[in-house]
Scaffold this motif. Structure first.
Motif, PDB file in Angstrom:
ATOM      1  N   PHE A  34     -67.134 -29.643  23.469  1.00 45.02           N
ATOM      2  CA  PHE A  34     -68.100 -30.615  22.971  1.00 45.02           C
ATOM      3  C   PHE A  34     -68.729 -30.066  21.691  1.00 45.02           C
ATOM      4  O   PHE A  34     -68.936 -28.854  21.564  1.00 45.02           O
ATOM      5  N   HIS A  35     -69.062 -30.929  20.758  1.00 46.00           N
ATOM      6  CA  HIS A  35     -69.803 -30.488  19.582  1.00 46.00           C
ATOM      7  C   HIS A  35     -71.098 -31.271  19.372  1.00 46.00           C
ATOM      8  O   HIS A  35     -71.883 -30.960  18.471  1.00 46.00           O
ATOM      9  N   THR A  36     -71.342 -32.288  20.204  1.00 48.36           N
ATOM     10  CA  THR A  36     -72.603 -33.022  20.171  1.00 48.36           C
ATOM     11  C   THR A  36     -73.087 -33.218  21.604  1.00 48.36           C
ATOM     12  O   THR A  36     -72.340 -33.061  22.565  1.00 48.36           O
ATOM     13  N   ALA A  37     -74.369 -33.574  21.724  1.00 46.21           N
ATOM     14  CA  ALA A  37     -74.969 -33.781  23.044  1.00 46.21           C
ATOM     15  C   ALA A  37     -76.142 -34.734  22.892  1.00 46.21           C
ATOM     16  O   ALA A  37     -76.573 -35.061  21.775  1.00 46.21           O
ATOM     17  N   ARG A  38     -76.654 -35.175  24.016  1.00 44.59           N
ATOM     18  CA  ARG A  38     -77.762 -36.130  24.010  1.00 44.59           C
ATOM     19  C   ARG A  38     -78.891 -35.618  24.893  1.00 44.59           C
ATOM     20  O   ARG A  38     -78.651 -35.199  26.041  1.00 44.59           O
ATOM     21  N   VAL A  39     -80.104 -35.632  24.359  1.00 42.88           N
ATOM     22  CA  VAL A  39     -81.292 -35.371  25.170  1.00 42.88           C
ATOM     23  C   VAL A  39     -81.671 -36.691  25.824  1.00 42.88           C
ATOM     24  O   VAL A  39     -82.182 -37.601  25.151  1.00 42.88           O
ATOM     25  N   ILE A  40     -81.376 -36.827  27.111  1.00 47.81           N
ATOM     26  CA  ILE A  40     -81.619 -38.113  27.764  1.00 47.81           C
ATOM     27  C   ILE A  40     -83.005 -38.172  28.398  1.00 47.81           C
ATOM     28  O   ILE A  40     -83.437 -39.236  28.829  1.00 47.81           O
ATOM     29  N   LEU A  41     -83.689 -37.034  28.437  1.00 51.45           N
ATOM     30  CA  LEU A  41     -85.011 -37.029  29.049  1.00 51.45           C
ATOM     31  C   LEU A  41     -85.844 -35.909  28.472  1.00 51.45           C
ATOM     32  O   LEU A  41     -85.385 -34.771  28.361  1.00 51.45           O
ATOM     33  N   LEU A  42     -87.062 -36.246  28.070  1.00 50.21           N
ATOM     34  CA  LEU A  42     -88.058 -35.264  27.664  1.00 50.21           C
ATOM     35  C   LEU A  42     -89.388 -35.801  28.144  1.00 50.21           C
ATOM     36  O   LEU A  42     -89.875 -36.798  27.623  1.00 50.21           O
ATOM     37  N   GLY A  43     -89.957 -35.180  29.171  1.00 50.81           N
ATOM     38  CA  GLY A  43     -91.164 -35.728  29.773  1.00 50.81           C
ATOM     39  C   GLY A  43     -92.140 -34.663  30.207  1.00 50.81           C
ATOM     40  O   GLY A  43     -91.756 -33.521  30.491  1.00 50.81           O
ATOM     41  N   VAL A  44     -93.413 -35.053  30.260  1.00 54.95           N
ATOM     42  CA  VAL A  44     -94.500 -34.146  30.635  1.00 54.95           C
ATOM     43  C   VAL A  44     -95.273 -34.768  31.786  1.00 54.95           C
ATOM     44  O   VAL A  44     -95.569 -35.969  31.782  1.00 54.95           O
ATOM     45  N   SER A  45     -95.605 -33.954  32.773  1.00 56.24           N
ATOM     46  CA  SER A  45     -96.342 -34.421  33.945  1.00 56.24           C
ATOM     47  C   SER A  45     -97.669 -35.056  33.558  1.00 56.24           C
ATOM     48  O   SER A  45     -98.358 -34.592  32.643  1.00 56.24           O
ATOM     49  N   SER A  46     -98.042 -36.112  34.272  1.00 56.29           N
ATOM     50  CA  SER A  46     -99.320 -36.782  34.010  1.00 56.29           C
ATOM     51  C   SER A  46    -100.498 -35.852  34.281  1.00 56.29           C
ATOM     52  O   SER A  46    -101.598 -36.071  33.764  1.00 56.29           O
ATOM     53  N   LYS A  47    -100.288 -34.811  35.083  1.00 58.58           N
ATOM     54  CA  LYS A  47    -101.363 -33.852  35.355  1.00 58.58           C
ATOM     55  C   LYS A  47    -101.805 -33.134  34.089  1.00 58.58           C
ATOM     56  O   LYS A  47    -102.910 -32.597  34.037  1.00 58.58           O
ATOM     57  N   MET A  48    -100.939 -33.109  33.072  1.00 58.27           N
ATOM     58  CA  MET A  48    -101.246 -32.385  31.843  1.00 58.27           C
ATOM     59  C   MET A  48    -101.851 -33.271  30.771  1.00 58.27           C
ATOM     60  O   MET A  48    -102.190 -32.791  29.689  1.00 58.27           O
ATOM     61  N   GLU A  49    -102.006 -34.580  31.053  1.00 60.33           N
ATOM     62  CA  GLU A  49    -102.568 -35.484  30.056  1.00 60.33           C
ATOM     63  C   GLU A  49    -103.992 -35.065  29.702  1.00 60.33           C
ATOM     64  O   GLU A  49    -104.800 -34.751  30.563  1.00 60.33           O
ATOM     65  N   GLY A  50    -104.286 -35.060  28.387  1.00 58.00           N
ATOM     66  CA  GLY A  50    -105.623 -34.729  27.927  1.00 58.00           C
ATOM     67  C   GLY A  50    -105.919 -33.247  27.840  1.00 58.00           C
ATOM     68  O   GLY A  50    -107.040 -32.861  27.476  1.00 58.00           O
ATOM     69  N   MET A 100     -74.955 -30.977  16.723  1.00 48.86           N
ATOM     70  CA  MET A 100     -75.940 -32.058  16.623  1.00 48.86           C
ATOM     71  C   MET A 100     -76.329 -32.504  18.021  1.00 48.86           C
ATOM     72  O   MET A 100     -75.488 -32.559  18.919  1.00 48.86           O
ATOM     73  N   VAL A 101     -77.621 -32.805  18.178  1.00 52.52           N
ATOM     74  CA  VAL A 101     -78.136 -33.361  19.429  1.00 52.52           C
ATOM     75  C   VAL A 101     -78.834 -34.674  19.113  1.00 52.52           C
ATOM     76  O   VAL A 101     -79.606 -34.760  18.147  1.00 52.52           O
ATOM     77  N   GLU A 102     -78.528 -35.696  19.890  1.00 53.07           N
ATOM     78  CA  GLU A 102     -79.192 -36.992  19.718  1.00 53.07           C
ATOM     79  C   GLU A 102     -80.336 -37.104  20.712  1.00 53.07           C
ATOM     80  O   GLU A 102     -80.161 -36.863  21.904  1.00 53.07           O
ATOM     81  N   MET A 103     -81.492 -37.471  20.209  1.00 53.84           N
ATOM     82  CA  MET A 103     -82.669 -37.726  21.057  1.00 53.84           C
ATOM     83  C   MET A 103     -82.714 -39.232  21.284  1.00 53.84           C
ATOM     84  O   MET A 103     -83.018 -39.998  20.367  1.00 53.84           O
ATOM     85  N   SER A 104     -82.382 -39.660  22.493  1.00 54.33           N
ATOM     86  CA  SER A 104     -82.342 -41.108  22.731  1.00 54.33           C
ATOM     87  C   SER A 104     -82.465 -41.389  24.227  1.00 54.33           C
ATOM     88  O   SER A 104     -82.013 -40.606  25.054  1.00 54.33           O
ATOM     89  N   TRP A 105     -83.098 -42.524  24.517  1.00 52.94           N
ATOM     90  CA  TRP A 105     -83.756 -43.335  23.514  1.00 52.94           C
ATOM     91  C   TRP A 105     -85.267 -43.104  23.525  1.00 52.94           C
ATOM     92  O   TRP A 105     -85.822 -42.635  24.529  1.00 52.94           O
ATOM     93  N   ILE A 106     -85.923 -43.476  22.404  1.00 51.56           N
ATOM     94  CA  ILE A 106     -87.377 -43.374  22.261  1.00 51.56           C
ATOM     95  C   ILE A 106     -87.921 -44.781  22.090  1.00 51.56           C
ATOM     96  O   ILE A 106     -87.465 -45.530  21.215  1.00 51.56           O
ATOM     97  N   VAL A 107     -88.880 -45.162  22.919  1.00 47.70           N
ATOM     98  CA  VAL A 107     -89.473 -46.495  22.802  1.00 47.70           C
ATOM     99  C   VAL A 107     -90.207 -46.594  21.464  1.00 47.70           C
ATOM    100  O   VAL A 107     -90.922 -45.674  21.057  1.00 47.70           O
ATOM    101  N   GLU A 108     -90.022 -47.691  20.779  1.00 45.79           N
ATOM    102  CA  GLU A 108     -90.566 -47.867  19.431  1.00 45.79           C
ATOM    103  C   GLU A 108     -92.070 -47.611  19.360  1.00 45.79           C
ATOM    104  O   GLU A 108     -92.572 -47.056  18.376  1.00 45.79           O
ATOM    105  N   ASN A 109     -92.816 -47.996  20.400  1.00 43.01           N
ATOM    106  CA  ASN A 109     -94.273 -47.858  20.352  1.00 43.01           C
ATOM    107  C   ASN A 109     -94.771 -46.524  20.904  1.00 43.01           C
ATOM    108  O   ASN A 109     -95.982 -46.319  21.030  1.00 43.01           O
ATOM    109  N   ASN A 110     -93.863 -45.586  21.213  1.00 42.75           N
ATOM    110  CA  ASN A 110     -94.260 -44.256  21.695  1.00 42.75           C
ATOM    111  C   ASN A 110     -94.504 -43.358  20.482  1.00 42.75           C
ATOM    112  O   ASN A 110     -93.704 -42.491  20.144  1.00 42.75           O
ATOM    113  N   MET A 111     -95.631 -43.568  19.820  1.00 40.82           N
ATOM    114  CA  MET A 111     -95.895 -42.877  18.558  1.00 40.82           C
ATOM    115  C   MET A 111     -96.080 -41.369  18.706  1.00 40.82           C
ATOM    116  O   MET A 111     -95.634 -40.618  17.818  1.00 40.82           O
TER     117      MET A 111
END
Length: 387
Positions: free
Chosen positions: A307-323, A349-360
């Motif tokens: 393989f020479h490319t990959a996809r980040v299908i998930l990047l998330g942080v626990s709600s306990k860490m909000e704020g 190359m790594v593709e970051m996808s997908w990102i919701v448009e309003n997730n600024m």
């Protein structure tokens, strides 16, 4: 109109028609720039009622558009009970929309899906999703010539205007970003040396890889963080245990421990990232149904991890860490860890996808590395109650 020109929308029934439904896109789009057919085997896992975990909480009907006895388009209509519960509305989905450049074909397919949903009490048709937002999401609007990516759909340029002409309007866009791997990208994503996992102020924060002998257990950790971290994202739906079990089984042959970034604080999971090698790298030239020699080539490439490319299908942080201060930097730390892991993996190359448009917040983080999205996918809505 003679019989050869007559358009007929046929509900899919039986394995023969389901196979025809699965194979149709590569017959319609063969030779178009940017299109690479997914493996039939992969699509069968996604669409077959006895193979797809979606059918544990949803139901669907597939349709083929036939003209002169030849298929010229397809669509699915589906109802997800989890979506109705989460969204609080009778929103039904359509998906797997592929067709020739013909407004009558696209309009008839969409009408068939909408009628099926309306007859079952749905008030809005939303899509395309195959089969819900945890699968292939949106219609490709931009990026048709970019390299294909695992579990990301491809559509011809003529479909968006034909969908809009059939009365559908934009509900939300989803974005994909390409991140080059190497020293230049790492320099752009410079994190202060005082913010190193396991050291100084982050002494209680550690990271680990996937445990190949305990993938089911790590899959459940991933599912819990995914459902927690993405719960407020537009249109997000929880992953069920059956869906995660199926995902682990499908991905196990291509995953390495380094693909899984789990960040823990005092032994408790607080953030996660998952990278999946791009199956098109080793299968894109073999067609949807490889020959016996093609399967041998695929097995050899898989064994060598070519393989020479990959996809980040998930990047998330626990709600306990909000704020919290830590919560604010965890996504950046996860990306840093991914870059470090990249030193031992072959990806350019790594593709970051997908990102919701309003997730600024996530967009601002990613756009430090890559300012513009490489692909854009659109989800549409149409009311089923309007006169």
């Amino acid at each position: 109109m003679n019989e050869a020109d007559q358009l007929v929308i046929t509900p899919v029934s039986g394995l023969r028609q389901l196979s025809q439904f699965i194979r149709l896109p590569r017959r319609l789009y063969a030779g178009l720039p940017g299109y690479a057919p997914p493996l039939d085997m992969e699509q069968k896992d996604l669409l077959h009622p006895r193979k797809s975990a979606f059918f544990g909480h949803g139901r669907a009907q597939y349709f083929l558009a036939m003209r002169g006895g030849r298929p010229v388009g397809r669509i699915s209509a589906q109802i997800d009970d989890l979506a109705i519960e989460r969204l609080g509305e009778n929103i039904g989905f359509f998906g797997a929309l592929d067709a020739i450049d013909d407004a009558a074909v696209v309009s008839a397919l969409l009408d068939a899906a909408c009628n099926w949903l309306r007859e079952r009490g749905m008030v809005t048709a939303r899509g395309p999703f195959t089969l819900n937002s945890n699968g292939e999401t949106g219609l490709m609007i931009e990026g048709h010539d970019a390299p294909p990516m695992i579990a990301m759909p491809w559509h011809p340029r003529w479909l968006p205007p034909l969908i809009e002409a059939a009365g559908f309007a934009k509900a939300m866009d989803f974005l994909a970003y390409q991140m080059e791997i190497g020293p230049q990208a790492e320099a752009k994503h410079l994190v202060p040396s005082s913010l190193r996992l396991g050291e100084g102020r982050l002494g209680s924060v550690t990271t680990r890889t996937m445990r190949k002998d305990r993938m089911a257990e790590d899959g459940e950790i991933l599912r819990g963080l995914y459902n927690d971290a993405w719960r407020n994202n537009w249109g997000s739906l929880p992953l069920t245990q059956d869906e995660m079990t199926a995902m682990v089984a499908q991905m196990k042959p291509i995953l390495k421990p380094e693909h899984f970034v789990l960040i823990e604080q005092k032994g408790q999971p607080v953030a996660v990232a998952l990278v999946v090698p791009n199956l098109y790298d080793i299968a894109g030239d073999l067609g949807g149904a490889p020959s016996p020699l093609g399967w041998v080539k695929l097995a050899a490439r898989l064994l060598r991890h070519q393989f020479h490319t990959a996809r980040v299908i998930l990047l998330g942080v626990s709600s306990k860490m909000e704020g919290t201060a830590l919560g604010a930097i965890l996504p950046a730390l996860a990306i840093t860890e991914l870059m470090q892991r990249g030193h031992s993996l072959p990806y350019r190359m790594v593709e970051m996808s997908w990102i919701v448009e309003n997730n600024m917040p996530m967009r601002r983080l990613i756009e430090r590395l890559t300012p513009e999205p490489c692909k854009r996918y659109r989800v549409y809505d149409r009311s089923l109650t309007a006169n």
